[in-house]
Design an enzyme around this catalytic site. Sequence first.
Site, PDB file in Angstrom:
ATOM      1  CG  ASP A 250      97.621  28.402  43.227  1.00 31.65           C
ATOM      2  OD1 ASP A 250      98.606  28.460  42.445  1.00 31.65           O
ATOM      3  OD2 ASP A 250      97.237  27.345  43.752  1.00 31.65           O
TER       4      ASP A 250
ATOM      5  CG  ASN B 197     106.760  30.557  45.421  1.00 34.49           C
ATOM      6  OD1 ASN B 197     106.037  31.525  45.649  1.00 34.49           O
ATOM      7  ND2 ASN B 197     106.244  29.366  45.140  1.00 34.49           N
TER       8      ASN B 197
HETATM    9  C1  FPP Z   1     100.954  31.151  41.862  1.00 38.20           C
HETATM   10  O1  FPP Z   1     100.777  30.715  40.549  1.00 38.20           O
HETATM   11  C2  FPP Z   1     101.450  32.478  42.022  1.00 38.20           C
HETATM   12  C3  FPP Z   1     102.717  32.816  42.432  1.00 38.20           C
HETATM   13  C4  FPP Z   1     103.815  31.882  42.573  1.00 38.20           C
HETATM   14  C5  FPP Z   1     103.076  34.175  42.828  1.00 38.20           C
HETATM   15  C6  FPP Z   1     102.120  35.278  42.596  1.00 38.20           C
HETATM   16  C7  FPP Z   1     102.718  36.223  41.659  1.00 38.20           C
HETATM   17  C8  FPP Z   1     102.056  37.151  40.952  1.00 38.20           C
HETATM   18  C9  FPP Z   1     100.604  37.379  41.071  1.00 38.20           C
HETATM   19  C10 FPP Z   1     102.815  37.926  39.941  1.00 38.20           C
HETATM   20  C11 FPP Z   1     103.186  39.319  40.250  1.00 38.20           C
HETATM   21  C12 FPP Z   1     103.110  39.780  41.628  1.00 38.20           C
HETATM   22  C13 FPP Z   1     103.351  41.054  42.018  1.00 38.20           C
HETATM   23  C14 FPP Z   1     103.199  41.440  43.420  1.00 38.20           C
HETATM   24  C15 FPP Z   1     103.764  42.088  41.075  1.00 38.20           C
HETATM   25  P1  FPP Z   1     101.447  29.347  40.138  1.00 38.20           P
HETATM   26  O2  FPP Z   1     102.648  29.647  39.338  1.00 38.20           O
HETATM   27  O3  FPP Z   1     101.706  28.506  41.341  1.00 38.20           O
HETATM   28  O4  FPP Z   1     100.310  28.730  39.267  1.00 38.20           O
HETATM   29  P2  FPP Z   1     100.057  27.178  38.978  1.00 38.20           P
HETATM   30  O5  FPP Z   1      99.695  26.559  40.296  1.00 38.20           O
HETATM   31  O6  FPP Z   1      98.912  27.209  38.022  1.00 38.20           O
HETATM   32  O7  FPP Z   1     101.299  26.623  38.384  1.00 38.20           O
END
Ligand code: FPP
Length: 242
Positions: A16, A64
């Site tokens: 996250d 998501n």
């Molecule tokens: C949360 O950050 C993360 C995700 C929604 C997905 C995780 C994705 C990756 C690590 C990218 C690539 C993955 C692979 C397997 C190649 P957020 O967007 O919710 O962050 P925020 O809470 O700060 O907005």
Amino acid sequence: MGEPSHLPKHVAIIMDGNGRWAKKRYLPREAGHYAGMGAVRETVRAACDLGLENLTLFAFSSENWKRPKTEVGALMGLFRAYFRSDMDELVERKVRMRIIGHRGRVAPDIQTMIEDSEKRTAHNRGMNLTFAFDYGGQEEIAAAAQELARAAKDGRLDPETITPELFAQRLFTSALPAPDLVIRTSGEHRLSNFLLWQSAYAELLFVDTLWPDFDRAALTGALEQFAARERRFGALDSEAVA
Ligand code: FPP
């Protein structure tokens, strides 16, 4: 930093903070996800080097899909890119890939990629690397309950024989031990529908690091914190028993 003394059998990570990482740099959210892919790569390498047996990463939750189309598209693109660029290295490291989640809702080419990666690594005996992709824990539990109910209705299953162990065999993670360490980055203290059943006895570790900044040192630090915690599974600790 030395190697942690007592490794967990299964580490699961809620990655996250990509969006906040990007915002701090006045970059679009997609740039945070791209940097997050780098952290995935580094964490997987570090976990292999440390001899971890099971690593599960929450890459895309069933919630998501509600994000803007462009962001969902970017995440799907990164997933494709990661598989294309890193599969050879993962095979070389003897990693066994599994993807847990809905599957039917993702693009056909990604479904094919997932199947190919699982087939290609099925005989590998190195680390089990599992991506939770279009995954939701409540959905997973409901699907297992449906399957058992169907079997009971058809007379193939005596409801009295349903135990937690039998139930766990109907989950996506049936081939894996339960996670004993669940890490969430970015300072949020929630499970967000991740491995709800499986995490019943897991140690939970919430770290402030934003996911794109998570690296080998952060993983080692988390494993050291795990080693320092005593795990009792509801029993008394050894001193109290003695
Ligand atoms: C949360 O950050 C993360 C995700 C929604 C997905 C995780 C994705 C990756 C690590 C990218 C690539 C993955 C692979 C397997 C190649 P957020 O967007 O919710 O962050 P925020 O809470 O700060 O907005």
